[in-house]
Write an enzyme that holds these catalytic residues in place. Structure first.
Site, PDB file in Angstrom:
ATOM      1  N   ASP A  49       0.828  -1.197   0.000  1.00  0.00           N
ATOM      2  CA  ASP A  49       0.000   0.000   0.000  1.00  0.00           C
ATOM      3  C   ASP A  49       0.867   1.254   0.000  1.00  0.00           C
ATOM      4  O   ASP A  49       2.032   1.210   0.404  1.00  0.00           O
ATOM      5  CB  ASP A  49      -0.896   0.033   1.245  1.00  0.00           C
ATOM      6  CG  ASP A  49      -1.839  -1.139   1.316  1.00  0.00           C
ATOM      7  OD1 ASP A  49      -2.276  -1.611   0.256  1.00  0.00           O
ATOM      8  OD2 ASP A  49      -2.141  -1.580   2.442  1.00  0.00           O
ATOM      9  N   GLU A  50       0.266   2.354  -0.371  1.00  0.00           N
ATOM     10  CA  GLU A  50       0.975   3.635  -0.390  1.00  0.00           C
ATOM     11  C   GLU A  50       1.600   3.948   0.965  1.00  0.00           C
ATOM     12  O   GLU A  50       2.697   4.475   1.047  1.00  0.00           O
ATOM     13  CB  GLU A  50      -0.010   4.746  -0.797  1.00  0.00           C
ATOM     14  CG  GLU A  50       0.598   6.107  -0.929  1.00  0.00           C
ATOM     15  CD  GLU A  50      -0.404   7.140  -1.419  1.00  0.00           C
ATOM     16  OE1 GLU A  50       0.031   8.284  -1.659  1.00  0.00           O
ATOM     17  OE2 GLU A  50      -1.602   6.835  -1.564  1.00  0.00           O
TER      18      GLU A  50
END
Length: 191
Positions: A46-47
């Site tokens: 994920d970011e």
């Protein structure tokens, strides 16, 4: 033509992709290195997650590494002091939400981490000591539902504040610095 393989330490705030066509400006993997055309991330982080990410131009290699035969280990910093009871619940599998339904995670390896990992500061400060104590745990899974590890720690009462993938199969993050890219001949992910 031979395939290219890369090991990277994905920084916080980067997407695990090369193209993002929505309006907001996002940081992409191509900003870290001049990757050859056709390079793809094997799996995703994920970011707001960091750590070990493998990239390749070989689609078959991607399928092998994403399979359930290959363990992925994460170090998670959680809100509060995680206890052995929570670790045992994680090991047995916990119920999380996935695609609008309930899902029980497969049994996994989980343990407390006593010594703080030396990852250095994250790109964005997590919080300060006034918000209470934090602790670290290691979680090793061989499945990868959307935000699974974060959902697992929340399910046992210890929300994840920081998540760093440290191992995929036999490939370790070791002392690879944040944003560093290492070109390799192959991954040698099996024991």
């Amino acid at each position: 033509m031979p395939h290219s393989h890369f090991i990277i330490h994905k920084p916080y705030g980067y997407l695990s992709q090369f193209v993002y066509e929505l309006k907001r400006k996002k940081k992409l993997l191509g900003e870290l290195y001049d990757f050859p055309t056709g390079t793809m991330a094997i799996g995703r982080l994920d970011e707001d997650s960091e750590g070990l990410l493998l990239l390749t131009t070989d689609g078959m290699m991607s399928e092998i590494i994403r399979s359930k035969r290959v363990d992925k280990e994460y170090y998670v910093q959680v809100d509060g002091i995680i206890n052995q009871e929570a670790i045992e619940r994680l090991q047995k599998g916990v119920e999380i939400g996935f695609s609008g339904t309930k899902y029980v995670t497969k049994p996994c390896k989980a343990s407390l981490i006593q010594e703080l990992p030396a990852f250095g500061a994250r790109g964005k400060k997590i919080r300060d000591e006034r918000h209470g104590p934090t602790s670290w745990a290691s979680i090793t899974v061989n499945e990868g539902k959307f935000r699974q590890v974060r959902k697992m720690t929340a399910a046992v009462g210890f929300p994840t504040l920081r998540l760093v993938r440290v191992r995929i199969g036999t490939v370790h993050l070791h002392d690879l610095q944040t944003g560093e890219v290492l070109k390799v001949e192959d991954f040698q992910i099996t024991k």
